[in-house]
Design an enzyme around this catalytic site. Structure first.
Site, mmCIF file in Angstrom:
data_model
loop_
_atom_site.group_PDB
_atom_site.id
_atom_site.type_symbol
_atom_site.label_atom_id
_atom_site.label_comp_id
_atom_site.label_asym_id
_atom_site.label_seq_id
_atom_site.Cartn_x
_atom_site.Cartn_y
_atom_site.Cartn_z
ATOM 1 C CB CYS A 2 -9.402 27.035 -41.378
ATOM 2 S SG CYS A 2 -7.978 26.140 -41.111
ATOM 3 N NE ARG A 27 -12.261 31.757 -43.979
ATOM 4 C CZ ARG A 27 -12.290 32.723 -43.296
ATOM 5 N NH1 ARG A 27 -12.937 33.765 -43.482
ATOM 6 N NH2 ARG A 27 -11.374 32.904 -42.330
ATOM 7 C CD1 TRP A 73 -5.465 26.202 -47.288
ATOM 8 C CD2 TRP A 73 -4.145 26.878 -45.811
ATOM 9 N NE1 TRP A 73 -4.451 26.824 -48.050
ATOM 10 C CE2 TRP A 73 -3.657 27.006 -46.948
ATOM 11 C CE3 TRP A 73 -3.309 27.106 -44.710
ATOM 12 C CZ2 TRP A 73 -2.117 27.562 -47.055
ATOM 13 C CZ3 TRP A 73 -2.073 27.535 -45.026
ATOM 14 C CH2 TRP A 73 -1.335 27.864 -45.963
ATOM 15 C CG ASN A 99 -10.953 29.043 -38.586
ATOM 16 O OD1 ASN A 99 -11.194 27.831 -38.951
ATOM 17 N ND2 ASN A 99 -11.732 29.809 -39.492
ATOM 18 N N GLY A 100 -6.952 28.925 -36.661
ATOM 19 C CA GLY A 100 -5.687 29.421 -36.042
ATOM 20 C C GLY A 100 -4.493 28.546 -35.950
ATOM 21 C CD GLU A 485 -1.915 42.398 -58.344
ATOM 22 O OE1 GLU A 485 -1.039 42.289 -57.462
ATOM 23 O OE2 GLU A 485 -2.932 41.886 -58.281
ATOM 24 C CE LYS A 489 -3.977 38.615 -59.049
ATOM 25 N NZ LYS A 489 -3.757 39.575 -57.875
ATOM 26 C CD GLU A 492 -2.814 35.233 -56.911
ATOM 27 O OE1 GLU A 492 -2.514 34.828 -55.691
ATOM 28 O OE2 GLU A 492 -2.937 36.303 -57.137
ATOM 29 C CG HIS A 508 21.103 45.746 -63.668
ATOM 30 N ND1 HIS A 508 22.508 46.389 -63.829
ATOM 31 C CD2 HIS A 508 20.237 47.032 -63.866
ATOM 32 C CE1 HIS A 508 22.466 47.539 -64.045
ATOM 33 N NE2 HIS A 508 21.247 48.160 -63.979
ATOM 34 C CE LYS A 607 -10.122 37.169 -51.732
ATOM 35 N NZ LYS A 607 -9.383 37.934 -52.926
HETATM 36 O O1 M6R Z 1 -6.603 40.340 -47.635
HETATM 37 P P1 M6R Z 1 -5.206 40.833 -48.003
HETATM 38 O O2 M6R Z 1 -5.079 41.809 -48.688
HETATM 39 O O3 M6R Z 1 -4.433 41.421 -46.511
HETATM 40 O O4 M6R Z 1 -4.524 39.627 -48.666
HETATM 41 C C1 M6R Z 1 -2.918 39.896 -48.929
HETATM 42 C C2 M6R Z 1 -2.579 38.769 -49.772
HETATM 43 O O5 M6R Z 1 -2.558 37.607 -49.065
HETATM 44 C C3 M6R Z 1 -3.344 38.749 -51.060
HETATM 45 O O6 M6R Z 1 -3.148 39.820 -51.719
HETATM 46 C C4 M6R Z 1 -2.886 37.738 -51.997
HETATM 47 O O7 M6R Z 1 -1.384 37.993 -52.438
HETATM 48 C C5 M6R Z 1 -3.810 37.518 -53.164
HETATM 49 N N1 M6R Z 1 -3.787 35.979 -53.329
HETATM 50 C C6 M6R Z 1 -3.302 37.981 -54.312
HETATM 51 O O8 M6R Z 1 -4.203 37.919 -55.522
#
Ligand code: M6R
Length: 612
Positions: A2, A27, A73, A99-100, A485, A489, A492, A508, A607
């Site tokens: 949010c 966000r 959100w 927010n929260g 990673e 990527k 997501e 395995h 985000k």
């Molecule tokens: O702001 P942060 O680095 O703590 O966020 C952690 C994860 O939420 C963040 O890395 C998330 O996995 C991203 N969408 C990855 O691209």
């Protein structure tokens, strides 16, 4: 997650709120709304994007020089018009954005229902505004005091802004475990969940601390008190980033811009810290804690998502260069275990946003047990940066694309510098090797520039595989976290199922998945275990898998085996992740784009994950 934006002053609030909400889009959100006060309160909200809100409002009355705006959100209740913020009570006498999460909202709701309150949404936020109104009426106190009393009954996290129809000259705000920043203009104030909507109007900001309640006036002084009703002197800070950093700068997407920024961001992460002429690495996060590092028996790294992957790279580096045992933990798991933490442990929390709820909670837990906590954060002044004993900012600049790219390489840069310096301090790296590493790391931005030149090759590979349903990413050693990673990527932003594995682990289990339909990305750069990776590649080929190999420039062996090859320049093994991750970022970007996905704001993702 949010987003909050609010304004009080002499200008028309609506355009400020809409621009601010657009700045907060990165966000992640599913609905948006505003409330504007001009004698009466006009409240507009709907499911969808900020542009849908603008269409919904059309020519309706948006007058008013005080207003609140929100992007939601969904947590409590599906994304729909009724659950969107602001939430109001008593003919819009009070409106709130939040927010929260209010964890005890059901208990509070039941109590309030018994007292005659009727709710129009499924949200915890609506419960909070009813509670505040209830306290205000029953205790016969002003809004600020009602907020204070109500919040003593609340369990959870919040950043709130309340607009009162009867008091057009103040906004009441409060925060606990969810960030809130107040921008100080000339006879005007801006309030937001992060500084992105504020920077174009003022550079002077106050970050509220947990437990702060502020009365933000139209004119005059900002007054802050804590929950104990004690006055708090506002600490005014200057924002470091520029407005241009929040724009796409000619790129079609923030993600592509941020991938291409990496030579610059890696350089900025090292600026003033790594010096070849002095033969030194100076990082605030280390020099201030030298004795702790000399005595440390263990380092625990906590983080989530990409930052956790950064931590895994750190594990290899600290163990190899500094010979300190390292444990890398998902913050969300760590916080709910009863972890064994000693006073001579050093906990390093990694976070781009510096607001990730699980990472923040993990820090608080380790701090309470007496460990030294250091942060590696990108956002200056963020909650994690403030909660830690010390640390180092990554200086990557604002990262707007939801998929983390330049933040990862900047985190790895800091971790590498840390490992080098600690290794030297503890006598594990001879001076000559240290100087060689220093020279080499300073050359990494140039190597990343070279990698970016392979963009066209990567785009062609993306065209071939854009319709795949699954992907496997394999790597060994320092390239294993890179494989994770790369897979993260891809999934997501393209919504293709992808998994990362240590290459040797494939036999395995995952080997059962390999057939002609399975693209396998192998990071097979020249390093200690190159031959072992070659054997793993043979296992893939023998089963008909389609092989996309990342190889060191000039490689013959793997290049002849692979269906598609991406070359990266040769670098010291210690620095490979900073370079090898870049083609994988580009591959995900192009595949997602070709599938018509929203690259910068993928579905369901936020985000900054400020709730657990
Ligand atoms: O702001 P942060 O680095 O703590 O966020 C952690 C994860 O939420 C963040 O890395 C998330 O996995 C991203 N969408 C990855 O691209």
């Amino acid at each position: 997650m949010c987003g909050i934006v609010a304004y009080i002053g002499g200008k028309e609030a609506f355009p400020i709120l809409i621009i601010g909400l657009k700045r907060l889009e990165y966000r992640g959100y599913d609905s948006a709304g505003v409330a504007l006060l001009n004698g009466d309160v006009n409240l507009y909200k709907c499911k969808g994007r900020v542009v849908d809100l603008e269409n919904h409002i059309g020519e309706k009355n948006t007058k008013g020089s005080v207003g609140i705006g929100h992007t939601r959100w969904a947590t409590h209740g599906e994304p729909n018009d009724a659950n969107a913020h602001p939430h109001a009570i008593d003919n819009n006498e009070l409106s709130i954005i939040h927010n929260g999460i209010i964890e005890n909202y059901l208990t509070l709701k039941k109590e309030l229902e018994k007292r005659g309150h009727v709710f129009k949404s499924d949200t915890d936020t609506e419960v909070l505004i009813h509670l505040i109104q209830d306290v205000k009426d029953s205790e016969k106190v002003d809004l600020e005091e009602a907020v204070r009393i109500a919040l003593t009954q609340v369990v959870g996290a919040y950043a709130i802004v309340i607009l009162s129809k009867n008091d057009p000259d103040t906004l009441v705000v409060a925060k606990k475990s969810s960030p809130l920043v107040i921008g100080i203009g000339e006879n005007e104030f801006y309030i937001a969940s992060d500084a992105t909507p504020i920077v174009e109007y003022t550079r002077n900001v106050v970050y509220l601390e947990d437990g702060d309640i502020a009365v933000v006036p139209r004119h005059g002084e900002l007054k802050i008190k804590n929950f104990k009703n004690k006055e708090v002197i506002p600490y005014v800070q200057e924002l470091e980033f520029q407005l241009e950093e929040l724009e796409k700068g000619g790129y079609p997407h923030f993600m592509l811009k941020e991938i291409y920024e990496q030579p610059r961001s890696i350089r900025d992460s090292m600026r003033g810290r790594a010096s070849i002429s002095r033969g030194t690495v100076q990082l605030g996060g280390i020099t201030d804690f030298e004795q702790k590092f000399m005595k440390a028996k263990r380092i625990i790294i906590v983080g989530c998502g990409t930052s956790w992957h950064g931590g895994l790279v750190g594990e290899y580096l600290f163990e190899e260069l500094a010979r300190i045992p390292v444990e890398v933990e998902y913050a969300s798991e760590f916080r709910y275990r009863n972890p064994v933490i000693n006073e001579d442990d050093i906990v390093i929390a990694i976070s781009q946003s510096g607001e990730t709820a699980d990472t923040l909670a993990a820090i608080k837990l380790a701090k309470a047990k007496g460990a030294t906590i250091l942060g590696i954060c990108n956002v200056v002044g963020s909650s994690i940066a403030r909660e830690t004993h010390g640390g180092s900012y990554t200086h990557a600049g604002p990262e707007i694309g939801v998929a983390s790219t330049k933040a990862f390489t900047a985190q790895v840069t800091i971790l590498t510098l840390m490992a080098m310096e600690i290794g030297k301090m503890r006598g594990h790296i001879p001076k000559a090797r240290f100087n060689q590493l220093l020279t080499e790391i300073k050359g990494i931005p140039k190597k990343v520039e070279e990698v970016l030149k392979t963009n066209d090759v990567i785009e062609e590979i993306a065209e071939v595989f854009k319709d795949a349903s699954n992907f496997l990413y394999l790597g060994r050693g320092l390239n294993f976290p890179v494989a994770l990673e790369g897979a993260l990527k891809l999934k997501e932003i393209s919504y293709i199922h992808a998994e990362g594995y240590p290459a040797a682990e494939m036999k395995h289990g995952p080997i059962a998945l390999i057939d002609a339909e399975m693209p396998v990305v192998v990071i097979a750069t020249k390093m200690g275990n190159y031959e072992k990776t070659v054997s793993n590649i043979q296992e893939v080929k023998a089963r008909g898998g389609k092989l996309i190999a990342l190889v060191t420039k000039g490689d013959k062996i793997v290049s002849e085996m692979a269906d598609y090859v991406i070359e990266i320049p040769e670098v010291d093994e210690m620095f490979i992740p900073m370079v090898s991750v870049v083609p994988l970022q580009l591959l995900s970007y192009h595949i997602a784009l070709k599938r018509g996905c929203n690259v910068d704001q993928p579905r369901n993702l936020a985000k900054s994950v400020t709730v657990e």
